[in-house]
Design an enzyme around this catalytic site. Sequence first.
Site, short mmCIF file in Angstrom:
data_model
loop_
_atom_site.label_atom_id
_atom_site.label_comp_id
_atom_site.label_asym_id
_atom_site.label_seq_id
_atom_site.Cartn_x
_atom_site.Cartn_y
_atom_site.Cartn_z
N CYS A 2 0.86 -1.18 0.00
CA CYS A 2 0.00 0.00 0.00
C CYS A 2 0.89 1.23 0.00
O CYS A 2 2.00 1.21 0.52
CB CYS A 2 -0.93 0.07 1.20
SG CYS A 2 -1.97 -1.36 1.41
N ARG A 27 3.19 0.02 -5.28
CA ARG A 27 3.00 -0.63 -3.99
C ARG A 27 1.65 -1.35 -3.89
O ARG A 27 1.32 -1.90 -2.83
CB ARG A 27 3.09 0.42 -2.87
CG ARG A 27 4.42 1.12 -2.84
CD ARG A 27 4.40 2.23 -1.84
NE ARG A 27 4.58 1.75 -0.49
CZ ARG A 27 5.72 1.74 0.17
NH1 ARG A 27 6.80 2.20 -0.40
NH2 ARG A 27 5.80 1.28 1.39
N TRP A 74 -2.88 -2.61 -1.57
CA TRP A 74 -2.65 -4.02 -1.88
C TRP A 74 -3.32 -4.78 -0.73
O TRP A 74 -2.90 -4.68 0.42
CB TRP A 74 -1.16 -4.34 -1.93
CG TRP A 74 -0.90 -5.74 -2.40
CD1 TRP A 74 -0.87 -6.18 -3.68
CD2 TRP A 74 -0.65 -6.88 -1.58
NE1 TRP A 74 -0.61 -7.52 -3.71
CE2 TRP A 74 -0.48 -7.98 -2.44
CE3 TRP A 74 -0.56 -7.09 -0.20
CZ2 TRP A 74 -0.23 -9.27 -1.97
CZ3 TRP A 74 -0.31 -8.37 0.27
CH2 TRP A 74 -0.14 -9.44 -0.61
N ASN A 98 -0.65 1.78 5.73
CA ASN A 98 0.19 0.80 5.04
C ASN A 98 0.73 -0.13 6.12
O ASN A 98 1.30 0.35 7.11
CB ASN A 98 1.32 1.54 4.31
CG ASN A 98 2.53 0.67 3.98
OD1 ASN A 98 3.64 1.13 4.00
ND2 ASN A 98 2.30 -0.60 3.66
N GLY A 99 0.54 -1.44 5.96
CA GLY A 99 1.04 -2.38 6.96
C GLY A 99 -0.06 -3.35 7.39
O GLY A 99 -1.07 -3.49 6.70
N GLU A 479 14.20 -18.51 -12.05
CA GLU A 479 13.80 -17.15 -12.43
C GLU A 479 12.90 -17.17 -13.67
O GLU A 479 11.90 -16.44 -13.75
CB GLU A 479 15.06 -16.30 -12.67
CG GLU A 479 14.86 -14.97 -13.35
CD GLU A 479 14.01 -13.97 -12.57
OE1 GLU A 479 13.57 -14.29 -11.45
OE2 GLU A 479 13.76 -12.89 -13.10
N LYS A 483 9.17 -15.67 -13.75
CA LYS A 483 8.75 -14.63 -14.71
C LYS A 483 7.50 -15.07 -15.45
O LYS A 483 6.57 -14.29 -15.61
CB LYS A 483 9.85 -14.35 -15.75
CG LYS A 483 11.02 -13.49 -15.37
CD LYS A 483 10.76 -12.04 -15.20
CE LYS A 483 10.38 -11.72 -13.77
NZ LYS A 483 11.46 -11.57 -12.83
N GLU A 486 4.34 -15.13 -13.11
CA GLU A 486 3.80 -13.88 -12.56
C GLU A 486 3.14 -12.99 -13.60
O GLU A 486 2.23 -12.25 -13.27
CB GLU A 486 4.85 -13.12 -11.74
CG GLU A 486 5.94 -12.44 -12.50
CD GLU A 486 6.85 -11.60 -11.58
OE1 GLU A 486 8.02 -11.47 -11.90
OE2 GLU A 486 6.37 -11.06 -10.57
N HIS A 502 14.50 -37.56 -10.18
CA HIS A 502 14.07 -37.84 -8.80
C HIS A 502 12.60 -37.48 -8.59
O HIS A 502 12.16 -37.35 -7.45
CB HIS A 502 14.96 -37.07 -7.82
CG HIS A 502 16.40 -37.48 -7.93
ND1 HIS A 502 16.86 -38.68 -7.42
CD2 HIS A 502 17.45 -36.89 -8.53
CE1 HIS A 502 18.15 -38.80 -7.69
NE2 HIS A 502 18.54 -37.73 -8.37
N LYS A 602 4.65 -4.12 -6.78
CA LYS A 602 6.08 -4.03 -7.08
C LYS A 602 6.91 -4.13 -5.80
O LYS A 602 7.98 -4.71 -5.78
CB LYS A 602 6.34 -2.70 -7.80
CG LYS A 602 7.79 -2.47 -8.19
CD LYS A 602 8.18 -3.36 -9.33
CE LYS A 602 9.64 -3.19 -9.73
NZ LYS A 602 10.11 -4.36 -10.48
O1 M6R Z 1 12.28 -5.05 -4.24
P1 M6R Z 1 12.84 -6.44 -4.06
O2 M6R Z 1 13.92 -6.74 -5.03
O3 M6R Z 1 13.27 -6.70 -2.65
O4 M6R Z 1 11.63 -7.39 -4.38
C1 M6R Z 1 11.75 -8.77 -4.22
C2 M6R Z 1 10.62 -9.49 -4.91
O5 M6R Z 1 9.39 -9.07 -4.39
C3 M6R Z 1 10.63 -9.27 -6.42
O6 M6R Z 1 11.84 -9.66 -6.99
C4 M6R Z 1 9.49 -10.06 -7.08
O7 M6R Z 1 9.71 -11.43 -6.94
C5 M6R Z 1 9.36 -9.68 -8.55
N1 M6R Z 1 7.98 -9.38 -8.86
C6 M6R Z 1 9.81 -10.72 -9.49
O8 M6R Z 1 9.72 -10.32 -10.82
#
Ligand code: M6R
Length: 607
Positions: A2, A27, A74, A98-99, A479, A483, A486, A502, A602
């Site tokens: 947030c 946020r 959020w 926020n929190g 990764e 990607k 998400e 395995h 983000k």
């Molecule tokens: O701001 P940060 O790098 O600490 O964020 C970590 C993760 O929240 C961030 O990398 C998230 O996994 C991304 N959406 C991945 O693309």
Amino acid sequence: MCGIVGIVGREAVTPRLVDGLQRLEYRGYDSAGVATLVDGAIARRRAEGKLTNLRNVLQARPLDGITGIAHTRWATHGAPTENNAHPHATAKVAVVHNGIIENFRELREELIAGGHVMETETDSEGIAHLGTAERDRGASPQQAAARALRRLDGAFALGILFAGHDGLLIGARRGCPLVVGYGDGEMYLGSDALAIGPLSNRVCYLMEGDWVELTAEGAVIHDASDAVVHRETKLAMITGGLIEKGNYRHFMLKEIYEQPAVIGDTLGTYYNQLSRRVVLPELPFDLASVPKITIVACGTAYYAGLVAKYWFERVGRVGAEVDVASEFRYREAALPEGGLAVFVSQSGETADTLAALRYCREQGQHILSVVNVPESSIARESDVVLPTHAGPEIGVASTKAFTCQLVVLACLAIATARARGAIDAAAEAELTHALVEVPAAATEVLKHDDRIEAIAGDIAKARDVLYLGRGALYPLALEGALKLKEISYIHAEGYAAGEMKHGPIALIDPAVPVVVLAPSDRLFGKTVSNMHEVIARGGRILLVTDVEGERHAGDGAAWKLVLPDMHEFVAPVLQAIPVQLLAYHAAVSRGTDVDQPRNLAKSVTVE
Ligand code: M6R
């Protein structure tokens, strides 16, 4: 998560509050809202979904007022509906939060028993009612805020308005960041300096437990025991302008294409062209004698840390552990005195990473962070910061921040290896040269975009996708899967190629594409054997390799992506680009919201 923003102004605040929300949308974007004081009364507008919905509401029903608060949400407690949108308000108090308030259920029961009517499912609404109850008992706004704060367990950054007090805004923080901005006859409040960037660059970061009274004349800051305290103001290095997409369809694509430039900018900070060596800023500890390196991060930043583990161990000959911050912070890890703890974060505000940092400080570790936002909480609490120079990353999916993190960590691994005598001058020169070549090599890799787009059209039809890699390419498999999940919402998993037999190999059938990340490194033959085990069972392979690798990979892959030959040390950086583009084009072909995928934010500022 947030984002909150507030203004005690001299002129209409609503347009500027909404501009602040736009800067904070990273946020969260489940809902948004604004409250102002109009002739002493609280007035508010709220809307479910993205900020554009709130703009439409405000266009239909404008909101006056020169003091106001605003919020982009959020959702944590309560569905992302208009009714649960902030600000939460009674007739007397309006709050943005926020929190997470951990004791909200107890507070709620107590308030309902006292005759308060709760309208939402959120943990935040109770704060407005606590303030109202204090006002009903005759407390001033300041007393009401201070007493309400003492009742809260959990993490918060708050902005609070009181009916009848048009020129007053109260802010408070515990566990979540909050910035005060100083203007000319105006004062501002924001979750970060970016939110209030066009309004003020003279800022004060509130300390843990602080609360602040803002009036047009200035700020009176109190600590957790309500004593008036002085906090330093700073000049924030934030630009006022909003970042634009340019000619790109999405921020994510623009950020993928920025990688040659920002990798170059980042390298430029850590590579001395005269000596042709990696040069780090002076460190308050000796890399030669740290007994162990502990790397902690979340999401994509964690995968950057996982690559670095391979580098620290193989190149630096130093033990390195890596963990996701949400596990690490509660694991009570035993850490050797004087160890080095490395925190990797784009935003520098990730709540779990910050908590892990504080744990490591208590355990006598040296604290080094690799962050993209130099004024962030993680940066400010570190002994030494090695910034990435990726520039603002707007797309929720992290791309350019990741490759810049890798570059910084590669430099740190080289410096560690040199300090410990683990590599000789020739080996150091070879690794450094490979790094310096990365921006040009990244440009070459980007030329494969059309081919990747064509392949992504097929991959996008799958329900499940697997990614395989070995060694430092194993984190890239993780990764790649993250990607794809998400932003395209396709289920994907990354595995160490040697782990397939395995268990996961049972998943193989022609409907499950398998992306094999196999540059021609010393593990190439083993990865390719695993690939053929998949082919033998009817699996459809996308082989991502290089010219040399293609020559030795054999037949059977359904698709091949042949990149230029690359040094094994930098292969994780360069192989990141095709996995990013593959996810991007798959998402576009499925019509998802690439830059703001569902349920995500983000910056993850709640645990
Ligand atoms: O701001 P940060 O790098 O600490 O964020 C970590 C993760 O929240 C961030 O990398 C998230 O996994 C991304 N959406 C991945 O693309």
